[in-house]
Design a protein around this motif. Structure first.
Motif, PDB file in Angstrom:
ATOM      1  N   ILE A  11      11.067 -46.975  34.958  1.00 18.48           N
ATOM      2  CA  ILE A  11      11.388 -46.013  33.897  1.00 18.48           C
ATOM      3  C   ILE A  11      10.855 -46.543  32.569  1.00 18.48           C
ATOM      4  CG2 ILE A  11      13.222 -44.802  32.671  1.00 18.48           C
ATOM      5  CD1 ILE A  11      14.952 -45.137  35.183  1.00 18.48           C
ATOM      6  N   VAL A  26      13.038 -40.797  32.715  1.00 23.50           N
ATOM      7  CA  VAL A  26      14.500 -40.725  32.877  1.00 23.50           C
ATOM      8  C   VAL A  26      14.881 -39.432  33.595  1.00 23.50           C
ATOM      9  CG1 VAL A  26      16.708 -40.534  31.674  1.00 23.50           C
ATOM     10  CG2 VAL A  26      14.991 -42.170  30.881  1.00 23.50           C
ATOM     11  N   VAL A  66      21.193 -40.953  28.307  1.00 23.00           N
ATOM     12  CA  VAL A  66      20.480 -41.620  27.222  1.00 23.00           C
ATOM     13  C   VAL A  66      21.348 -41.563  25.977  1.00 23.00           C
ATOM     14  CG1 VAL A  66      18.452 -41.555  25.720  1.00 23.00           C
ATOM     15  CG2 VAL A  66      18.204 -41.105  28.170  1.00 23.00           C
ATOM     16  N   LEU A  87      18.740 -45.973  27.956  1.00 29.11           N
ATOM     17  CA  LEU A  87      19.283 -45.407  29.186  1.00 29.11           C
ATOM     18  C   LEU A  87      20.475 -46.252  29.617  1.00 29.11           C
ATOM     19  CD1 LEU A  87      19.273 -43.620  31.725  1.00 29.11           C
ATOM     20  CD2 LEU A  87      17.631 -45.227  32.726  1.00 29.11           C
TER      21      LEU A  87
END
Length: 212
Positions: free
Chosen positions: A30, A36, A50, A205
Motif C-alpha cells: 500500500i 488503500v 485513513v 492508514l
C-alpha cells in the motif's frame, strides 16, 4: 496421541505466524490512497480507515511518534488490545490560518444595526479592549463561548466566502476587518490571531490485524 496433539498445535501456531506475516506483507504494497481503497475491497473483513494527524491539533505522544515516521513506514503500538498498524500514506506541510471573529445575524438584526455594532467592536478593540471579551459580548453563535476563536483551519474547512478574504487578503497578525456573506445572513468582524503557518500533517492508514 500426545505427539499428534503437539504436531497439530505446532502446525496451527506456524500457520498463524505465516498468516500474520502475510498480513504485514500486504500492508507493504500500500503506497497511495487508491491502494488503500483496493486493499479494503480485497479484504472486506479487515477493520481500518485513513486518519489525519496534525502537529497543532494532535498533541499526544502517539501522534508525535506518527508525525515523525517517514513516508511509507509502518508500526504498531503494543498497548492496543489487538495488533493495530499505522502506515504513513502521505506527508505534507499544509498552510493553516487562525482567526477569531464576532458573528452577527442579519436575520435577527438590520444591516444598519450590524454596521453600528461592527464599528463599535473595531473601535473598542483599537482602544485596547480584548477581542475575546468583545466576542463573548456581541457574537450571536456558539463561537462566543470560546471568545470567537475558530482554531487552526486550512483551505476548504470553512465557508469559501469567509476563507477568501483571510487567505488572499495579505493580512498579518493583529489585523481586524469585516466580512459580509449576505446569502446566508452572516456578517463578521474578524481578527487575525496568528500569521499563516505551514503545519505538518500525515495521512495514515490505521488497520487492525484480523483475529485468528
Amino acid at each position: 496421541m500426545l505427539k499428534n496433539l503437539l504436531i497439530t498445535a505446532l502446525l496451527f501456531s506456524t500457520s498463524i505466524a505465516f498468516a500474520q506475516k502475510d498480513f504485514e506483507k500486504s500492508l507493504d504494497s500500500i503506497q497511495t490512497l487508491d491502494d488503500v481503497t483496493i486493499f479494503f475491497k480485497k479484504n472486506k473483513t479487515v477493520k481500518g480507515k485513513v486518519i489525519v494527524f496534525n502537529e497543532e491539533k494532535h498533541k499526544t505522544r502517539m501522534a508525535e511518534d506518527i508525525l515523525n515516521m517517514s513516508l511509507g513506514s509502518k508500526k504498531y503500538f503494543r498497548d492496543a488490545p489487538q495488533k493495530t498498524f499505522y502506515k504513513v500514506i502521505e506527508k505534507n506541510e499544509i498552510p493553516y490560518y487562525r482567526v477569531s471573529c464576532v458573528y452577527l445575524d442579519s436575520g435577527k438584526k438590520s444591516i444598519k444595526d450590524i454596521n453600528i455594532i461592527r464599528n463599535q467592536i473595531i473601535a473598542k478593540y483599537q482602544e485596547g479592549y480584548r477581542f475575546t471579551d468583545l466576542a463573548k459580548q456581541f457574537s450571536m453563535d456558539n463561537t462566543a463561548k470560546q471568545g470567537g476563536d475558530l482554531g487552526w483551519f486550512t483551505n476548504g474547512d470553512l465557508h469559501p466566502q469567509f476563507e477568501i478574504p483571510v487567505i488572499e487578503g495579505n493580512h498579518s497578525k493583529g489585523d481586524i476587518f469585516t466580512i459580509d456573506i449576505p446569502d446566508i445572513n452572516s456578517y463578521y468582524v474578524v481578527l487575525i490571531t496568528e500569521n499563516k503557518r505551514l503545519i505538518k500533517e500525515s495521512k495514515v492508514l490505521k488497520v487492525t490485524e484480523p483475529r485468528k
